[in-house]
Design an enzyme around this catalytic site. Sequence first.
Site, PDB file in Angstrom:
ATOM      1  N   CYS A  68       0.892  -1.193  -0.139  1.00  0.00           N
ATOM      2  CA  CYS A  68      -0.093  -0.045  -0.061  1.00  0.00           C
ATOM      3  C   CYS A  68       0.849   1.401  -0.063  1.00  0.00           C
ATOM      4  O   CYS A  68       1.896   1.306   0.682  1.00  0.00           O
ATOM      5  CB  CYS A  68      -0.888   0.037   1.276  1.00  0.00           C
ATOM      6  SG  CYS A  68      -1.978   1.307   1.365  1.00  0.00           S
ATOM      7  N   CYS A  72       0.445   4.839   7.092  1.00  0.00           N
ATOM      8  CA  CYS A  72      -0.394   4.581   8.372  1.00  0.00           C
ATOM      9  C   CYS A  72       0.834   3.912   9.201  1.00  0.00           C
ATOM     10  O   CYS A  72       1.007   2.806   9.041  1.00  0.00           O
ATOM     11  CB  CYS A  72      -1.497   4.011   8.122  1.00  0.00           C
ATOM     12  SG  CYS A  72      -2.556   4.772   7.072  1.00  0.00           S
ATOM     13  N   CYS A  75       0.414   0.168  10.378  1.00  0.00           N
ATOM     14  CA  CYS A  75      -0.115  -0.906   9.296  1.00  0.00           C
ATOM     15  C   CYS A  75       1.150  -1.682   8.762  1.00  0.00           C
ATOM     16  O   CYS A  75       1.985  -1.141   8.157  1.00  0.00           O
ATOM     17  CB  CYS A  75      -0.834  -0.077   8.057  1.00  0.00           C
ATOM     18  SG  CYS A  75      -1.425  -1.529   7.246  1.00  0.00           S
ATOM     19  N   CYS A 112     -16.607  -9.224   5.777  1.00  0.00           N
ATOM     20  CA  CYS A 112     -15.849  -7.958   5.292  1.00  0.00           C
ATOM     21  C   CYS A 112     -14.700  -8.284   4.470  1.00  0.00           C
ATOM     22  O   CYS A 112     -13.533  -8.684   4.917  1.00  0.00           O
ATOM     23  CB  CYS A 112     -15.427  -7.422   6.669  1.00  0.00           C
ATOM     24  SG  CYS A 112     -14.694  -5.784   6.396  1.00  0.00           S
ATOM     25  N   CYS A 143     -19.783  -6.350   3.593  1.00  0.00           N
ATOM     26  CA  CYS A 143     -19.014  -5.192   4.066  1.00  0.00           C
ATOM     27  C   CYS A 143     -17.497  -5.050   3.366  1.00  0.00           C
ATOM     28  O   CYS A 143     -16.906  -6.059   2.645  1.00  0.00           O
ATOM     29  CB  CYS A 143     -18.571  -5.108   5.650  1.00  0.00           C
ATOM     30  SG  CYS A 143     -17.496  -3.753   6.217  1.00  0.00           S
ATOM     31  N   CYS A 203     -19.451   1.828   8.837  1.00  0.00           N
ATOM     32  CA  CYS A 203     -18.629   1.383  10.025  1.00  0.00           C
ATOM     33  C   CYS A 203     -17.358   2.183  10.084  1.00  0.00           C
ATOM     34  O   CYS A 203     -16.521   2.169   8.959  1.00  0.00           O
ATOM     35  CB  CYS A 203     -18.261  -0.105   9.384  1.00  0.00           C
ATOM     36  SG  CYS A 203     -17.168  -0.967  10.735  1.00  0.00           S
ATOM     37  N   ARG A 279     -17.831  -2.821  18.191  1.00  0.00           N
ATOM     38  CA  ARG A 279     -16.865  -3.998  17.890  1.00  0.00           C
ATOM     39  C   ARG A 279     -15.582  -4.014  18.791  1.00  0.00           C
ATOM     40  O   ARG A 279     -14.734  -3.131  18.456  1.00  0.00           O
ATOM     41  CB  ARG A 279     -16.831  -4.159  16.359  1.00  0.00           C
ATOM     42  CG  ARG A 279     -15.996  -5.613  16.076  1.00  0.00           C
ATOM     43  CD  ARG A 279     -16.125  -5.782  14.840  1.00  0.00           C
ATOM     44  NE  ARG A 279     -17.374  -5.427  13.996  1.00  0.00           N
ATOM     45  CZ  ARG A 279     -17.589  -4.788  13.101  1.00  0.00           C
ATOM     46  NH1 ARG A 279     -16.532  -4.065  12.710  1.00  0.00           N
ATOM     47  NH2 ARG A 279     -18.787  -4.848  12.516  1.00  0.00           N
TER      48      ARG A 279
HETATM   49  N1  SAM Z   1      -6.490   0.279   3.099  1.00  0.00           N
HETATM   50  C1  SAM Z   1      -7.919   0.739   3.712  1.00  0.00           C
HETATM   51  C2  SAM Z   1      -7.966   1.713   4.585  1.00  0.00           C
HETATM   52  O1  SAM Z   1      -6.930   2.308   5.233  1.00  0.00           O
HETATM   53  O2  SAM Z   1      -8.792   2.517   4.627  1.00  0.00           O
HETATM   54  C3  SAM Z   1      -8.556  -0.465   4.272  1.00  0.00           C
HETATM   55  C4  SAM Z   1      -7.873  -1.461   5.280  1.00  0.00           C
HETATM   56  S1  SAM Z   1      -7.330  -0.697   6.877  1.00  0.00           S
HETATM   57  C5  SAM Z   1      -6.079  -2.151   7.209  1.00  0.00           C
HETATM   58  C6  SAM Z   1      -8.568  -0.884   7.944  1.00  0.00           C
HETATM   59  C7  SAM Z   1      -8.022  -0.792   9.184  1.00  0.00           C
HETATM   60  O3  SAM Z   1      -7.569  -1.390   9.991  1.00  0.00           O
HETATM   61  C8  SAM Z   1      -7.480   0.768   9.543  1.00  0.00           C
HETATM   62  O4  SAM Z   1      -7.980   1.927   9.378  1.00  0.00           O
HETATM   63  C9  SAM Z   1      -6.962   0.620  11.141  1.00  0.00           C
HETATM   64  O5  SAM Z   1      -7.987   1.410  11.693  1.00  0.00           O
HETATM   65  C10 SAM Z   1      -6.992  -0.985  11.349  1.00  0.00           C
HETATM   66  N2  SAM Z   1      -5.757  -1.446  11.470  1.00  0.00           N
HETATM   67  C11 SAM Z   1      -4.596  -1.600  10.766  1.00  0.00           C
HETATM   68  N3  SAM Z   1      -3.503  -2.045  11.312  1.00  0.00           N
HETATM   69  C12 SAM Z   1      -3.936  -2.193  12.481  1.00  0.00           C
HETATM   70  C13 SAM Z   1      -3.127  -2.689  13.645  1.00  0.00           C
HETATM   71  N4  SAM Z   1      -1.821  -2.811  13.385  1.00  0.00           N
HETATM   72  N5  SAM Z   1      -3.756  -2.711  14.738  1.00  0.00           N
HETATM   73  C14 SAM Z   1      -5.022  -2.201  14.948  1.00  0.00           C
HETATM   74  N6  SAM Z   1      -5.747  -1.767  13.828  1.00  0.00           N
HETATM   75  C15 SAM Z   1      -5.121  -1.733  12.632  1.00  0.00           C
HETATM   76  C1  DTB Z   2     -11.065  -2.335  11.561  1.00  0.00           C
HETATM   77  O1  DTB Z   2     -11.383  -1.430  12.169  1.00  0.00           O
HETATM   78  N1  DTB Z   2     -10.223  -3.266  11.920  1.00  0.00           N
HETATM   79  C2  DTB Z   2      -9.974  -4.486  11.034  1.00  0.00           C
HETATM   80  C3  DTB Z   2     -11.128  -3.868   9.778  1.00  0.00           C
HETATM   81  N2  DTB Z   2     -11.616  -2.715  10.499  1.00  0.00           N
HETATM   82  C4  DTB Z   2     -10.801  -3.884   8.675  1.00  0.00           C
HETATM   83  C5  DTB Z   2      -8.726  -4.448  10.545  1.00  0.00           C
HETATM   84  C6  DTB Z   2      -7.671  -4.809  11.616  1.00  0.00           C
HETATM   85  C7  DTB Z   2      -6.396  -4.892  11.145  1.00  0.00           C
HETATM   86  C8  DTB Z   2      -5.134  -5.536  11.883  1.00  0.00           C
HETATM   87  C9  DTB Z   2      -3.987  -5.768  11.505  1.00  0.00           C
HETATM   88  C10 DTB Z   2      -3.916  -6.785  10.367  1.00  0.00           C
HETATM   89  O2  DTB Z   2      -4.420  -7.718  10.455  1.00  0.00           O
HETATM   90  O3  DTB Z   2      -3.399  -6.525   9.165  1.00  0.00           O
HETATM   91 FE1  SF4 Z   3      -2.607   1.302   3.543  1.00  0.00          FE
HETATM   92 FE2  SF4 Z   3      -2.525   0.120   5.706  1.00  0.00          FE
HETATM   93 FE3  SF4 Z   3      -3.075   2.773   5.701  1.00  0.00          FE
HETATM   94 FE4  SF4 Z   3      -4.889   0.990   4.756  1.00  0.00          FE
HETATM   95  S1  SF4 Z   3      -4.242   1.209   6.817  1.00  0.00           S
HETATM   96  S2  SF4 Z   3      -4.246   2.777   3.725  1.00  0.00           S
HETATM   97  S3  SF4 Z   3      -3.910  -0.663   4.145  1.00  0.00           S
HETATM   98  S4  SF4 Z   3      -1.248   1.365   4.887  1.00  0.00           S
END
Ligand code: SAM
Ligand code: DTB
Ligand code: SF4
Length: 332
Positions: A68, A72, A75, A112, A143, A203, A279
Amino acid sequence: MDTQVIPLPTRTPIRKDISNRFTVAEVEALFALPFNDLIHQAATTHRAHFDPNRVQLSTLLSIKTGGCPEDCGYCPQSARYHTGVENQALLNLDAVVSAAKEAKAHGASRFCMGAAWRGPKQRDLEPVLDMVREVKALGLETCCTLGMLKEGQAEQLKDAGLDYYNHNLDTAPEFYGDIITTRDYQDRLDTLERVRDAGIHVCCGGIVGMGESRTQRAGLIAQLANLDPQPESVPINNLVQVEGTPLHGELQGENALDWSEFVRTIAVARITMPKSFVRLSAGRQEMPEAVQALCFIAGANSIFHGEKLLTTGNPEADRDRALFAKLDIKPL
Ligand code: SAM
Ligand code: DTB
Ligand code: SF4
């Protein structure tokens, strides 16, 4: 004999009409209640709107993983960090449908689909629309979480049968710039508005345990609670620290978020968003059962069910079944 007077629990009055916005100070006052009073108020609110013994199950599938362009800081899927996550191009329709069938067989009511995109291009969206149609046809709620949506994309998703779109505010506006620089808060609000305008359920939640202050946790909850209408579904994630991400390693020991503060966050979300599904999201793998049970008492009534979130682990289905049996909780 002395008569002992037992004081009534402290209750902070909550305005019923959400057109009255929550101030951060009001939300912070809830966080500051004595723990038992806070949980009592949250549990009472929960019982006024929901069956406290039912929890909704959503299953996640990463339909496009890693690589990506966004930054973030939490992430594992950002291309900027070396986390060991293997990139995976968009899954094909059959793979998604069979994962959805399995999720249904394991009791999930919602499926989802998550993609590691900044946002979908039109050529990305087309195959996702087919996935939504097919998953919906299985009798599951659908979702998607695909990043930022451009004009018209939410409508296409709605037409394909999308029930919910997940797009998180992640944290308070004041802390946001410490975590993400490649999109701003307003971008997120714009996508949420597009989703709402297209008639898709929202959501929207965030992450705690990223080193934010309590005031900033209250700031996140105030932002979520002031969305009008409030989000139907509010995921509260406890940061999963993944090696290679900027947020890995620093938040240990006394810098880590205490379990009681996580439970408080759930309780405050429940009180301020009484009709939303709250959730208990990422972070359950590392969370003792007793803390999860407290979250359910405090008003969490949805979880991610299935051995994986997107790239990180989640409790095995058998563990969740055993926990639900101990607590007499039934899936919704
Ligand atoms: N890329 C898209 C976005 O960011 O909108 C969708 C997927 S993203 C992984 C969805 C959500 O997962 C993020 O907004 C964040 O709140 C959560 N998330 C990602 N990595 C995480 C982590 N290491 N611990 C907890 N929540 C996480
Ligand atoms: C949300 O709030 N939590 C989920 C879902 N929406 C997409 C994602 C959590 C991701 C945790 C890190 C991972 O597994 O990559
Ligand atoms: Fe990309 Fe992860 Fe950020 Fe979603 S949360 S936009 S997958 S870097």
